[in-house]
Design a protein around this motif. Sequence first.
Motif, PDB file in Angstrom:
ATOM      1  N   UNK A  58       0.798  -1.225   0.000  1.00 58.43           N
ATOM      2  CA  UNK A  58       0.000   0.000   0.000  1.00 58.43           C
ATOM      3  C   UNK A  58       0.827   1.269   0.000  1.00 58.43           C
ATOM      4  N   UNK A  59       2.075   1.191  -0.493  1.00 56.34           N
ATOM      5  CA  UNK A  59       2.959   2.355  -0.457  1.00 56.34           C
ATOM      6  C   UNK A  59       3.107   3.049  -1.813  1.00 56.34           C
ATOM      7  N   UNK A  60       2.675   2.396  -2.883  1.00 56.86           N
ATOM      8  CA  UNK A  60       2.662   3.060  -4.182  1.00 56.86           C
ATOM      9  C   UNK A  60       1.522   2.512  -5.010  1.00 56.86           C
ATOM     10  N   UNK A  61       1.154   3.254  -6.033  1.00 60.34           N
ATOM     11  CA  UNK A  61       0.082   2.854  -6.937  1.00 60.34           C
ATOM     12  C   UNK A  61       0.591   2.947  -8.363  1.00 60.34           C
ATOM     13  N   UNK A  62      -0.087   2.235  -9.263  1.00 60.40           N
ATOM     14  CA  UNK A  62       0.265   2.262 -10.683  1.00 60.40           C
ATOM     15  C   UNK A  62      -0.904   2.826 -11.468  1.00 60.40           C
ATOM     16  N   UNK A  63      -0.609   3.716 -12.399  1.00 58.51           N
ATOM     17  CA  UNK A  63      -1.640   4.366 -13.207  1.00 58.51           C
ATOM     18  C   UNK A  63      -1.278   4.210 -14.678  1.00 58.51           C
TER      19      UNK A  63
END
Length: 340
Positions: free
Chosen positions: A296-301
Motif C-alpha cells: 500500500x505504499x505506491x500505486x500504478x496508473x
Amino acid sequence: MTLELTFTTRDIANIRFAVSPLGEVVASVRVVKNPAAHPLLRPWAEQVRRRLANVDWRLLSDLVPVPTISIAGFTCTPPATSIPDLELELATMRAAADRVRTDLDDAGTPRTKRVEALYADPGKGLERLAQEVENYWAAAIAPYWPRLRSLLEGEILYRAKLLAEGGAQRMLTDLDPSVTWHDGTLRVEHRYVSGTRSLRGLGLLLVPCVFVWPRVFSVTTPPYQPTVRYSPRGIGTLWERRGLEPPRALAAVLGRTRARLLAELDQPASTRDLALRVGLSEPGVNQHLTALRDAGLCTAHRTGRYILYARTTTAEALLAGDHPDGTPSPGAGSRTPSAG
C-alpha cells in the motif's frame, strides 16, 4: 470588479470546508491549455501534456474555455461532503441532467459540436463527460493526488486552527490577496463578476484548489451551495525536487533500495525511469515496486502506453521523517503548510 458576499449569523455558523477532486480536474484544464499563464503550475503541465495526447478529453476541454470567464455549474458541483472521492462527485454530475441546459446558457459556454450534442441529450452527454474526466484524472491528476491531497488537507487544518483561535474574521482575513473581510461582508476581487450576493442562510463552502491559482473562483447561483475556491498555501513547493536520500529509519525497515524508490517517486515515474535513476534492471525495479504496491505504499496508473508509479498518502507520511543530518526528507510533511 468586486463581488460582495453578505453574511448573516446563520451563514457564519454554516461555514465549512471541502476538498474536490473533480474541481481540481476542471481547474487544471485551464493550466494544460495555457501553461504560460500559470508559471507555478507549469512543471506539472509540461509533465502531463504528453500523456494527455493519448486521452480523449475534447468535451471536457470545450466546457472549460480559455480565457475562463464562467464554467457551467454541473461540471463541478460544490461537494456535499468534506473529502469526497472522484466517483462520488461524478455520480453527482451524472445526476444533474436537468441542470445541463440552464447551466450552459447561464455560463455562455461556446457551442462546439460536442457541446451542442450535450445540450441535445444531457444524459448521454454527461456519460461521455464522466468517462473523459475519469481518463483525464488517470493521466493527469491521480499520480499526483497523494501530494495534492496532503497540501489541501494541510490547508484545511490551518484554516480550522485560525477559526478556533480567532473566529471567522481571523480565518477569512488572509484567505487570498484578492479577498477581504469587513463587517459581515466578504469582498472578492474578480475579473468578470461584480455585485452583492446573499448567502441565503446556507453559509459559505471554502474549497482550497491547487489549480485555480492565481485566481479565486466563486459559485453564487442557486441551487448550488455558495462556494469560494481559492489557492492553498504552499503551491510554490509542490513541484520542487529535493534531495532524494530516504530517512535512515525507513530504509532500515523497508531496505535501502525500496526506500530509495519511494523517495524517487516524489514525481510519478515509469519503471524504466526509475531503473535509470537507481542503477537497477527494469525487472528488478518492477519486483520492488510490486512489493511496495502490495504494502500500500505506491500505486500504478496506466495512461495509454505509459504505466506511472506514484506514492500513496501512507508513503508520504512515512517519508516525513528526518534525515540523520537534521534536514527534512522530501515527504509530505515538507510540502504541507504548517498549522502555526
